[in-house]
Design a protein around this motif. Structure first.
Motif, mmCIF file in Angstrom:
data_model
loop_
_atom_site.group_PDB
_atom_site.id
_atom_site.type_symbol
_atom_site.label_atom_id
_atom_site.label_comp_id
_atom_site.label_asym_id
_atom_site.label_seq_id
_atom_site.Cartn_x
_atom_site.Cartn_y
_atom_site.Cartn_z
ATOM 1 N N LEU A 136 4.214 6.480 7.291
ATOM 2 C CA LEU A 136 2.771 6.337 7.447
ATOM 3 C C LEU A 136 2.471 5.702 8.801
ATOM 4 N N PRO A 137 1.376 6.085 9.419
ATOM 5 C CA PRO A 137 0.999 5.413 10.671
ATOM 6 C C PRO A 137 0.910 3.912 10.444
ATOM 7 N N ASP A 138 1.265 3.177 11.480
ATOM 8 C CA ASP A 138 1.298 1.724 11.353
ATOM 9 C C ASP A 138 -0.084 1.179 10.998
ATOM 10 N N ALA A 139 -0.143 0.421 9.915
ATOM 11 C CA ALA A 139 -1.392 -0.204 9.493
ATOM 12 C C ALA A 139 -1.051 -1.520 8.819
ATOM 13 N N PRO A 140 -1.771 -2.592 9.132
ATOM 14 C CA PRO A 140 -1.494 -3.874 8.472
ATOM 15 C C PRO A 140 -1.618 -3.741 6.960
ATOM 16 N N ALA A 141 -0.697 -4.362 6.247
ATOM 17 C CA ALA A 141 -0.683 -4.221 4.784
ATOM 18 C C ALA A 141 -1.942 -4.775 4.138
ATOM 19 N N GLY A 142 -2.591 -5.743 4.754
ATOM 20 C CA GLY A 142 -3.827 -6.267 4.203
ATOM 21 C C GLY A 142 -3.599 -7.123 2.977
ATOM 22 N N LEU A 143 -3.063 -8.327 3.176
ATOM 23 C CA LEU A 143 -2.737 -9.198 2.041
ATOM 24 C C LEU A 143 -3.973 -9.544 1.218
ATOM 25 N N GLU A 144 -5.135 -9.607 1.882
ATOM 26 C CA GLU A 144 -6.354 -9.923 1.143
ATOM 27 C C GLU A 144 -6.661 -8.843 0.114
ATOM 28 N N ASP A 161 -9.922 3.120 10.364
ATOM 29 C CA ASP A 161 -9.595 2.508 11.658
ATOM 30 C C ASP A 161 -8.215 1.864 11.666
ATOM 31 N N GLY A 162 -7.420 2.165 10.640
ATOM 32 C CA GLY A 162 -6.066 1.628 10.591
ATOM 33 C C GLY A 162 -5.946 0.291 9.914
ATOM 34 N N VAL A 163 -7.061 -0.281 9.485
ATOM 35 C CA VAL A 163 -7.050 -1.574 8.789
ATOM 36 C C VAL A 163 -7.419 -1.339 7.329
ATOM 37 N N LEU A 164 -6.602 -1.844 6.419
ATOM 38 C CA LEU A 164 -6.849 -1.672 4.990
ATOM 39 C C LEU A 164 -8.078 -2.461 4.575
ATOM 40 N N ARG A 165 -9.063 -1.749 4.006
ATOM 41 C CA ARG A 165 -10.313 -2.386 3.599
ATOM 42 C C ARG A 165 -10.601 -2.076 2.133
ATOM 43 N N ALA A 166 -11.650 -2.708 1.608
ATOM 44 C CA ALA A 166 -12.012 -2.530 0.202
ATOM 45 C C ALA A 166 -12.271 -1.068 -0.132
#
Length: 365
Positions: A253-261, A313-318
């Motif tokens: 998968l393209p690099d994306a922060p796992a998003g611990l929140e 945008d590559g950032v894991l969101r709700a």
């Protein structure tokens, strides 16, 4: 494919291939007694499962996060003449643990029988190549070995997935194998005797439909280890984050922060709904029909990462996890939808820091 050689085109390498480096380093530093036929000592197998630091400073990654004593009991069972039954609700890493145990003990996790309602006796004992059988009659060349028979011949670990899904008469074909450590082949007037190192690891759960209870005769031949759900939110978040990272790498998968929140929110929702109580202990909740396991949380987050990477945008969101979490909770379109809507309005809506999550879930609900 040789053990330790990973084909880059393979979606999911076997444990003994993916972690060949760790297994080799453990073997180098393992000076403890090894049971006959084992590649590592019980101490090294447990270290491989739970992680640790070797004398040279190299790290062994944890494959299982949970009570150490459970893994010690499981490994000790395999060092005896008893088979091991890993029992637990869906998503408690039964399959994951059985694979890694087989990889560490015998270097081969592929001797697998998948239990289903349609599993036939031949899958446990042996079958026949009917073209050869008709042409030559019963012979060694016409015999088709089951994974258990191959494990007996080579002194390896055989795995049985979802044992209680197999018909009762097929289950009971294991009794002679487990008690006598032999598999008669009356058509050839011979038998296969298990070599040292042979054992069986089975998994089962009692939450799915179509379960066939084990007979008392068969159950007596297993030592049972019950794998629990993670004790705390932090433990479950750690498990989900580690596994999501592994899957993201394997799936490229393209690099994306796992998003611990977001991981913590998904885990919190699952824990509250399956426990029937909010994390602060103040509000009782109705539970949906699904299990809402750790494995399902991993799936929700992995799917969300794919959405964030390819369509966001590559950032894991709700918004990336909302669809997956609603799909996981609402298994029954009638009763589960009521449970979910009540939870959304009475719990999620009242948490100011969860406003984005509430809106995203409302949109897909």
């Amino acid at each position: 494919m040789q053990a330790g050689v990973i084909d880059a085109t393979v979606l999911r390498p076997h444990a003994e291939q993916e972690y060949a480096g760790e297994l080799a380093r453990l073997a180098e530093h393992d000076d403890r007694p090894r049971p006959p036929g084992w590649r590592l000592s019980p101490w090294a197998v447990t270290t491989y499962l739970l992680g640790g630091t070797l004398p040279d400073g190299s790290q062994i990654s944890p494959k299982y996060i949970g009570p150490r004593r459970l893994m010690e009991v499981a490994v000790a069972t395999l060092a005896t003449d008893r088979a091991l039954l890993l029992l637990g609700v869906p998503g408690t890493a039964k399959t994951w643990v059985s694979e890694h145990l087989a990889a560490a003990v015998s270097g081969d996790s592929t001797l697998l029988v998948q239990g289903t309602a349609g599993t036939a006796e031949e899958a446990v004992r042996y079958g026949w190549n009917y073209a050869r059988l008709l042409a030559e009659g019963p012979s060694e060349r016409a015999l088709v070995e089951s994974p258990l028979m191959r494990a007996m011949r080579t002194g390896a670990v055989a795995r049985i997935e979802e044992l209680t899904r197999m018909p009762s008469d097929v289950q009971d074909t294991l009794i002679t194998i487990l008690s006598e450590k032999t598999l008669p082949v009356p058509e050839l007037n011979t038998e296969v005797q298990a070599r040292k190192g042979f054992t069986v690891i089975a998994t089962a759960n009692d939450r799915d439909r179509g379960v066939n209870e084990l007979s008392s005769a068969l159950r007596r031949r297993f030592n049972t280890v019950v794998l629990p759900l993670p004790d705390t939110v932090d433990d479950e978040v750690d498990i989900v984050a580690r596994r999501v990272d592994q899957l993201g790498t394997a799936l490229e998968l393209p690099d994306a922060p796992a998003g611990l929140e977001e991981i913590r929110r998904v885990v919190t929702v699952f824990r509250e709904l399956r426990g029937g109580l909010t994390s602060d202990g103040r509000t009782k909740l109705k539970s949906p029909s699904g299990t809402l396991s750790t494995a399902e949380a991993i799936s929700v987050i992995t799917s969300g990462l794919a959405l964030a990477a390819h369509f966001g945008d590559g950032v894991l969101r709700a918004a990336d996890v909302a669809g997956g979490i609603v799909g996981a909770v609402v298994q029954d379109p009638v009763s589960d939808r009521v449970v979910w809507q009540e939870y959304l309005e009475t719990v999620v809506r009242e948490r100011p820091e969860w406003l984005d999550f509430y809106r995203a879930c409302r949109e897909v609900s």
